[in-house]
Write an enzyme that holds these catalytic residues in place. Sequence first.
Site, PDB file in Angstrom:
ATOM      1  N   PHE A 176     -23.398  10.646  31.555  1.00 48.43           N
ATOM      2  CA  PHE A 176     -23.392  10.192  29.904  1.00 48.43           C
ATOM      3  C   PHE A 176     -23.747  11.401  29.019  1.00 48.43           C
ATOM      4  CE2 PHE A 176     -24.992   8.299  26.012  1.00 48.43           C
ATOM      5  CZ  PHE A 176     -24.161   7.612  25.696  1.00 48.43           C
ATOM      6  N   ASP A 232     -27.761  18.828  30.597  1.00 46.74           N
ATOM      7  CA  ASP A 232     -28.063  17.852  29.681  1.00 46.74           C
ATOM      8  C   ASP A 232     -29.181  17.126  30.023  1.00 46.74           C
ATOM      9  OD1 ASP A 232     -28.016  15.569  28.067  1.00 46.74           O
ATOM     10  OD2 ASP A 232     -26.167  14.814  28.334  1.00 46.74           O
ATOM     11  N   LYS A 265     -33.983  13.041  22.772  1.00 49.99           N
ATOM     12  CA  LYS A 265     -34.756  11.925  22.941  1.00 49.99           C
ATOM     13  C   LYS A 265     -36.327  12.155  22.374  1.00 49.99           C
ATOM     14  CE  LYS A 265     -31.734   8.842  25.286  1.00 49.99           C
ATOM     15  NZ  LYS A 265     -30.431   9.271  25.831  1.00 49.99           N
TER      16      LYS A 265
HETATM   17  C1  LIG Z   1     -29.112   9.521  25.202  1.00 47.49           C
HETATM   18  C2  LIG Z   1     -28.298  10.607  25.891  1.00 47.49           C
HETATM   19  C3  LIG Z   1     -27.551  11.254  25.088  1.00 47.49           C
HETATM   20  C4  LIG Z   1     -27.011  10.826  23.739  1.00 47.49           C
HETATM   21  O1  LIG Z   1     -27.971  10.991  22.870  1.00 47.49           O
HETATM   22  P1  LIG Z   1     -27.748  10.443  21.302  1.00 47.49           P
HETATM   23  O2  LIG Z   1     -29.092  10.806  20.768  1.00 47.49           O
HETATM   24  O3  LIG Z   1     -27.607   9.148  21.410  1.00 47.49           O
HETATM   25  O4  LIG Z   1     -26.517  10.973  20.902  1.00 47.49           O
HETATM   26  C5  LIG Z   1     -26.757  12.235  25.807  1.00 47.49           C
HETATM   27  N1  LIG Z   1     -27.076  12.669  27.309  1.00 47.49           N
HETATM   28  C6  LIG Z   1     -27.989  11.913  27.857  1.00 47.49           C
HETATM   29  C7  LIG Z   1     -28.182  12.298  29.099  1.00 47.49           C
HETATM   30  C8  LIG Z   1     -28.471  10.678  27.289  1.00 47.49           C
HETATM   31  O5  LIG Z   1     -29.334  10.153  27.998  1.00 47.49           O
END
Ligand SMILES: *Cc1c(COP(=O)(O)O)cnc(C)c1O
Length: 395
Positions: A138, A223, A252
């Site tokens: 994701f 990420d 986050k």
């Molecule tokens: C939450 C998340 C995102 C997206 O972040 P947003 O602030 O909602 O755009 C991207 N990568 C990972 C691994 C995430 O958990």
Amino acid sequence: MNNQEWTQEGQKYVMNTYGRLPLAIVRGKGAVVWDADGKEYLDFVAGIAVNNLGHCHPKVVQAVKDQAETLLHCSNLYWIEPQIKLAKMLVNNSCFDKVFFCNSGGEANEGAIKLARKYAKKHMGTDKYEIITMKQSFHGRTLATLTATGQEKYHQGYEPLPAGFSYSPFNDLEALKKNIGPHTCAVLLEPVQGEGGVVPGQDDFIKGVRKLCDENKLLFIVDEVQCGLGRSGKLFAYEHYDIEPDIMTLAKALGGGAPIGALLAKEEVAGAFQPGDHAATFGGNPLVTAAGVATLTVMLEEDLAQNAHMAGEYFICKLEALKKKYPFIKEIRGKGLMIGVECEKEVAGIINDCLAKGLLILSAGPKVLRFLPPLNITFSQIDQAMEILESALAN
Ligand SMILES: *Cc1c(COP(=O)(O)O)cnc(C)c1O
């Protein structure tokens, strides 16, 4: 107004993009939140890995108050004090040299994709642009990052998708080797997959990706939007694997609740961006970076990564005991305080039951319970949560 009234009002005026529970959270302190009916909950969601210091940490609240009275916004036409301070802290505590700030995880990954392509065009050749990502990953909801996300359900209805992405199964080095093609410029992955079911990268896989990237002159992008910033039991999850990526994204937890994202890169890679190549109006603005400085300071001073490691071990121990009692629990996995419990059945009922009994938890896919408590959670709060969870499992 109460929960029901907020629910009705929300349904009337807010776009219907989230499967929301019928309650409004109105206040929080530490690991506890209250809803509009005055009911108290132990919060093991923490804003989906955002409130790593718990709710309304006094040092973050003070920093936001002070900054709001000093300067809320000024634009990146000028140097911004707290932005530079936060960049310096991130550089001094990671393997990276330069930071770009934006407003979310998706935007940070969008920046990472752009940086990788720009770097590839300059240093690898004009035909290098493809990024290999993992199945069940994701990476966000912008067009490029939802395409990078290796799950079809996020693609559907948004075609045509941007070109230049291919997908490889997570923790499968041989498959990745075969996926590297003439246009590949980078590999992007979450060291611990979050939304895809809480799946930690295996040690030999992550090390192997680094080696493959070196051998094929590819960029390795991690990420860490969810698993970074202490969540995994180390400040950054890549540290578990004794490797150094070329690019990392954060978001986050970085602002302690303030919306902020960051893109970090090694000096040589960061150099591919020149003035005018990338920007964000609000990126690294004084308010959110002041919150970020306070958040990261607390995280380091209180060694919350270490606490996440120890509390995570305790938590998993307790969960293993439950697994012995409830055979529908298939697997318990995770790192630090990013914990998933895969069940043989759908978990929505368990989540609702916990909610009714005063514990907030979430899922990661239909059959995985996910626990993301604040990193300063205490053992006794874990015990409290386990009691509620057990009574929900018994139902
Ligand atoms: C939450 C998340 C995102 C997206 O972040 P947003 O602030 O909602 O755009 C991207 N990568 C990972 C691994 C995430 O958990």
